[in-house]
Scaffold this motif. Structure first.
Motif, PDB file in Angstrom:
ATOM      1  N   GLU A 254     -55.252 -89.073  55.151  1.00  0.00           N
ATOM      2  CA  GLU A 254     -54.469 -90.363  54.609  1.00  0.00           C
ATOM      3  C   GLU A 254     -54.774 -90.408  53.238  1.00  0.00           C
ATOM      4  OE1 GLU A 254     -52.218 -93.704  55.126  1.00  0.00           O
ATOM      5  OE2 GLU A 254     -52.552 -92.374  56.600  1.00  0.00           O
ATOM      6  N   ALA A 255     -55.876 -90.038  52.610  1.00  0.00           N
ATOM      7  CA  ALA A 255     -56.248 -90.132  51.142  1.00  0.00           C
ATOM      8  C   ALA A 255     -55.294 -89.099  50.399  1.00  0.00           C
ATOM      9  CB  ALA A 255     -57.800 -89.961  50.976  1.00  0.00           C
ATOM     10  N   LEU A 256     -55.455 -87.914  51.011  1.00  0.00           N
ATOM     11  CA  LEU A 256     -54.612 -86.907  50.380  1.00  0.00           C
ATOM     12  C   LEU A 256     -52.944 -87.134  50.414  1.00  0.00           C
ATOM     13  CD1 LEU A 256     -56.283 -83.622  52.147  1.00  0.00           C
ATOM     14  CD2 LEU A 256     -56.468 -84.277  49.712  1.00  0.00           C
ATOM     15  N   LEU A 257     -52.705 -87.745  51.477  1.00  0.00           N
ATOM     16  CA  LEU A 257     -51.263 -87.890  51.551  1.00  0.00           C
ATOM     17  C   LEU A 257     -50.463 -89.073  50.613  1.00  0.00           C
ATOM     18  CD1 LEU A 257     -50.337 -87.364  55.322  1.00  0.00           C
ATOM     19  CD2 LEU A 257     -49.732 -85.725  53.290  1.00  0.00           C
ATOM     20  N   LEU A 258     -51.663 -89.908  50.326  1.00  0.00           N
ATOM     21  CA  LEU A 258     -51.340 -91.106  49.523  1.00  0.00           C
ATOM     22  C   LEU A 258     -51.491 -91.063  48.062  1.00  0.00           C
ATOM     23  CD1 LEU A 258     -52.334 -94.013  51.741  1.00  0.00           C
ATOM     24  CD2 LEU A 258     -50.305 -93.233  51.371  1.00  0.00           C
ATOM     25  N   GLY A 259     -52.569 -89.782  47.774  1.00  0.00           N
ATOM     26  CA  GLY A 259     -52.878 -89.399  46.200  1.00  0.00           C
ATOM     27  C   GLY A 259     -51.779 -88.615  45.515  1.00  0.00           C
ATOM     28  N   GLN A 260     -52.058 -87.895  44.641  1.00  0.00           N
ATOM     29  CA  GLN A 260     -51.115 -87.140  43.758  1.00  0.00           C
ATOM     30  C   GLN A 260     -50.412 -86.224  44.574  1.00  0.00           C
ATOM     31  OE1 GLN A 260     -53.075 -84.165  41.250  1.00  0.00           O
ATOM     32  NE2 GLN A 260     -55.061 -85.066  42.205  1.00  0.00           N
ATOM     33  N   PRO A 261     -49.257 -85.908  44.297  1.00  0.00           N
ATOM     34  CA  PRO A 261     -48.250 -85.009  44.887  1.00  0.00           C
ATOM     35  C   PRO A 261     -48.862 -83.616  45.328  1.00  0.00           C
ATOM     36  CG  PRO A 261     -47.202 -85.918  43.056  1.00  0.00           C
ATOM     37  CD  PRO A 261     -48.515 -86.396  42.927  1.00  0.00           C
ATOM     38  N   LEU A 262     -49.001 -83.189  46.248  1.00  0.00           N
ATOM     39  CA  LEU A 262     -49.392 -81.544  46.907  1.00  0.00           C
ATOM     40  C   LEU A 262     -48.439 -80.971  47.101  1.00  0.00           C
ATOM     41  CD1 LEU A 262     -52.155 -82.993  49.530  1.00  0.00           C
ATOM     42  CD2 LEU A 262     -52.525 -82.627  47.084  1.00  0.00           C
TER      43      LEU A 262
END
Length: 321
Positions: A254-262
């Protein structure tokens, strides 16, 4: 699934185990293979040190050292520790074309990864300023007090418990040409304990401007690492990111998806994880349409959810002891 096995290829070359019984004329060209040194095939009537000396002498008599590009050290150099470093340093003046070294290439039936003793690798890097790839397997005793190295492109540390001090040294090292960095952080019970704070210089991107692949793998704090990477400056320059082999759960994803663009990544490797099916679907749905290959293989069950499970935390890393 075993993650610890003899390397079949290294530095883009097939590995070839040197045998002292092969006629030198029948050996492959020195530059065409990664030479694997494993002298367990010699008679065992002498101790490891003497066997290693005899084996190394035969190797240096049979192979054109100046043309060797890659070397892989197995048993016994890391069966009793240290001999690989000594052999490399002794031969450094003659290994003028050496580009890659793998230290500690032992499988589980030879030595558990947590018992493979490593040392300070700074002398090896200092002796080979042209080295482009360094891989080490083990952890206990590893030190990386390297202020800088101009040519190193690839650094891999495979460990069931990477000493936090070594992780911090790697994170702080000035490696301007480094393109790939893979760290198996490992379990606290086997010498691990690396925290986000230990890796802070790495997450900022400082000292490693060429980095394109980052692997922070085999970690029991994968959710914390994912949360840190969600805003870490280093991520923007990467083409691939691996948080595989660890304890990643829905909180970290969840943190990855809500953070900076990947969406600039070509690959996001999250294999060996503890994600729910709903989160797996969300990752695929949000990233794969942008061309990001998301590896979600090897889903694990969180045994902490089982009322019969005695441990406080039912998650586990892929490689520990």
């Amino acid at each position: 699934m075993s993650y610890v096995h003899h390397v079949e290829q290294f530095h883009g070359l097939p590995t070839y185990t040197f045998s002292p019984y092969v006629n030198p004329g029948d050996l492959p060209a020195a530059e065409s293979v990664a030479w694997r040194l494993q002298c367990g095939q010699l008679p065992a009537e002498t101790d490891y040190g003497a066997r290693g000396d005899a084996y190394a002498a035969r190797f240096t008599e049979s192979v054109d050292l100046g043309k060797i590009r890659a070397m892989v050290f197995g048993e016994p150099w890391y069966g009793d520790g240290g001999l690989a470093d000594e052999t490399l340093l002794d031969l450094a003046p003659r290994l003028t074309g050496l580009e890659a070294v793998f230290l500690g290439d032992l499988e589980d039936d030879e030595a558990m990864i947590s018992t493979i003793y490593l040392q300070d690798v700074a002398p090896v890097l200092a002796a080979f300023p042209g080295l482009r790839e360094l891989a080490v397997r083990g952890g206990e005793g590893l030190a990386f007090p390297v202020t800088g190295h101009e040519e190193l492109r690839v650094l891999r540390v495979q460990s069931g418990g990477l000493p936090p001090e070594a992780a911090a040294q790697i994170a702080a090292a000035d490696l301007p040409s480094l393109e790939r960095l893979e760290l198996w952080l490992g379990d606290d019970d086997y010498g691990g304990g690396t925290t986000v704070e230990h890796l802070a210089p790495l997450l900022t991107g400082r000292g490693k401007p060429a980095l394109r692949h980052l692997g922070l793998q085999n970690s029991p704090i994968q959710d914390e690492l994912a949360a840190a990477l969600a805003s870490a400056p280093v991520v923007a320059r990467l083409t691939s990111l691996s948080l595989s082999m660890g304890t990643l759960g829905d909180e970290g994803a969840e943190a990855l998806l809500l953070g900076q663009p990947l969406t600039h990544l070509r690959e996001l490797d999250l294999s060996h994880h503890f994600l729910s099916h709903a989160m797996m679907l969300r990752l695929w749905t949000e990233l794969e349409p942008h061309g990001v290959r998301v590896d979600l293989t090897s889903r694990q069950e969180d045994e902490g959810d089982d009322p019969d499970w005695d441990e406080e935390d039912g998650r586990y890393v892929a490689v520990g002891e």
